[in-house]
Design an enzyme around this catalytic site. Structure first.
Site, PDB file in Angstrom:
ATOM      1  N   SER A   1       0.845  -1.198   0.000  1.00  0.00           N
ATOM      2  CA  SER A   1       0.000   0.000   0.000  1.00  0.00           C
ATOM      3  C   SER A   1       0.877   1.242   0.000  1.00  0.00           C
ATOM      4  CB  SER A   1      -0.882   0.000   1.243  1.00  0.00           C
ATOM      5  OG  SER A   1      -1.530  -1.240   1.376  1.00  0.00           O
TER       6      SER A   1
HETATM    7  N1  SAH Z   1      -0.504  -4.769   4.303  1.00  0.00           N
HETATM    8  C1  SAH Z   1       0.198  -5.049   3.062  1.00  0.00           C
HETATM    9  C2  SAH Z   1      -0.579  -4.696   1.834  1.00  0.00           C
HETATM   10  C3  SAH Z   1      -1.705  -5.610   1.617  1.00  0.00           C
HETATM   11  S1  SAH Z   1      -2.317  -5.877  -0.037  1.00  0.00           S
HETATM   12  C4  SAH Z   1       1.565  -4.397   3.038  1.00  0.00           C
HETATM   13  O1  SAH Z   1       1.926  -3.735   4.010  1.00  0.00           O
HETATM   14  O2  SAH Z   1       2.308  -4.570   2.068  1.00  0.00           O
HETATM   15  C5  SAH Z   1      -3.562  -7.033   0.435  1.00  0.00           C
HETATM   16  C6  SAH Z   1      -3.038  -8.415   0.719  1.00  0.00           C
HETATM   17  O3  SAH Z   1      -4.110  -9.179   1.253  1.00  0.00           O
HETATM   18  C7  SAH Z   1      -2.565  -9.184  -0.520  1.00  0.00           C
HETATM   19  O4  SAH Z   1      -1.264  -9.651  -0.298  1.00  0.00           O
HETATM   20  C8  SAH Z   1      -3.553 -10.340  -0.644  1.00  0.00           C
HETATM   21  O5  SAH Z   1      -2.971 -11.537  -1.174  1.00  0.00           O
HETATM   22  C9  SAH Z   1      -3.957 -10.510   0.810  1.00  0.00           C
HETATM   23  N2  SAH Z   1      -5.243 -11.192   1.035  1.00  0.00           N
HETATM   24  C10 SAH Z   1      -6.392 -11.125   0.319  1.00  0.00           C
HETATM   25  N3  SAH Z   1      -7.351 -11.867   0.889  1.00  0.00           N
HETATM   26  C11 SAH Z   1      -6.809 -12.434   2.005  1.00  0.00           C
HETATM   27  C12 SAH Z   1      -7.298 -13.303   3.017  1.00  0.00           C
HETATM   28  N4  SAH Z   1      -8.562 -13.759   3.025  1.00  0.00           N
HETATM   29  N5  SAH Z   1      -6.447 -13.665   4.003  1.00  0.00           N
HETATM   30  C13 SAH Z   1      -5.166 -13.225   4.046  1.00  0.00           C
HETATM   31  N6  SAH Z   1      -4.654 -12.397   3.107  1.00  0.00           N
HETATM   32  C14 SAH Z   1      -5.457 -11.994   2.104  1.00  0.00           C
END
Ligand code: SAH
Length: 247
Positions: free
Chosen positions: A78
């Site tokens: 993000s």
């Molecule tokens: N917090 C992260 C950015 C997140 S992007 C950072 O600091 O870089 C959102 C992430 O959520 C992605 O990697 C995606 O694969 C993950 N995601 C989506 N659905 C999910 C779920 N049900 N459980 C765990 N992770 C999930």
């Protein structure tokens, strides 16, 4: 659906001191925009080298206000302002037990680790195996061996380490998955981008003895939550079981 513009991949050219200057400038900018107030969050953002959590070909853009692509089916790190945007209303602080859903790069978990300190706990769950491996490698290389990384569906939470004082969901969902609210302490807070028609509204919930209090913060744009609680139809379903594995 709205999207974001990804800058072109290129070989990194910046030095460690370039990144350090950009990091300081970014933190000052976040303060002057009123997004960053807590001294602990400030110190964490100054300390964690964000460039270490970004794929090589996007590293030069580490401090740009854009989400950048990560290995995996749908993962981004993000933009820099997202972290105080989530952690300030959460009131993330020393000693908290913190759960992150959506590890992505591992950067958010590293920042949280600095904020909660040695007395606290950071558990971070990622559903995509490739993204999970990327985050694991980044966290190890940056010296954050004290983050409990879990490969699995974060909508189910991680009961083995519950309860949590604070929970951040970093992917968009119809509502806060019920297991997460269950795994919060009374008085605990969770934050998530909640889908409302074609918008996503960053929403803070506080668990109270008789229910939850909701506050909306602002419109945001995140990748969609996968798994049991990603779609409207499944949001009231029961968890399919313990599909997570801690490593
Ligand atoms: N917090 C992260 C950015 C997140 S992007 C950072 O600091 O870089 C959102 C992430 O959520 C992605 O990697 C995606 O694969 C993950 N995601 C989506 N659905 C999910 C779920 N049900 N459980 C765990 N992770 C999930």
């Amino acid at each position: 659906m709205r999207g974001w513009i990804v800058p072109p991949p290129k070989a990194p050219t910046k030095t460690a001191s370039d990144y350090a200057c950009e990091r300081e400038r970014k933190v000052r900018g976040l303060e002057s925009r009123g997004l960053l107030k807590s001294p602990r969050i400030r110190a964490a953002l100054l300390k964690v080298p964000r460039e270490e959590f970004i794929p090589r070909d996007y590293r030069d853009y580490a401090y740009w206000e854009v989400p950048l692509p990560l290995p995996g089916a749908a993962a981004t790190i993000s933009c820099p302002h997202s972290y105080p945007l989530f952690y300030e209303p959460l009131g993330l602080d020393r000693g908290h037990r913190f759960l992150e859903v959506g590890t992505g790069s591992g950067y958010g978990a590293a920042v949280a680790r600095e904020i909660v300190g040695d007395e606290g706990l950071v558990v971070s769950i990622e559903i995509d195996a490739l993204t999970y491996e990327f985050a694991k490698h980044n966290l190890e290389r940056a010296g954050y061996s004290n983050v409990l990384l879990v490969l699995g569906d974060g909508g189910l939470g991680y009961p083995a380490a519950a309860p949590y004082d604070r929970i951040a969901v970093t992917a968009a969902c119809p509502r806060i998955p019920a297991p997460l609210t269950e795994q919060l302490t009374t008085g605990g807070r969770a934050i998530a981008p909640l889908r409302e028609d074609d918008r996503q509204v960053l929403t803070l919930v506080t668990k109270q003895p008789d229910g939850v209090r909701r506050e909306t913060i602002c419109d945001v744009l995140y990748v969609a939550l996968r798994g049991e609680y990603g779609t409207d139809s499944s949001a009231n379903g029961f968890p399919a079981g313990d599909t997570w594995t801690a490593r």
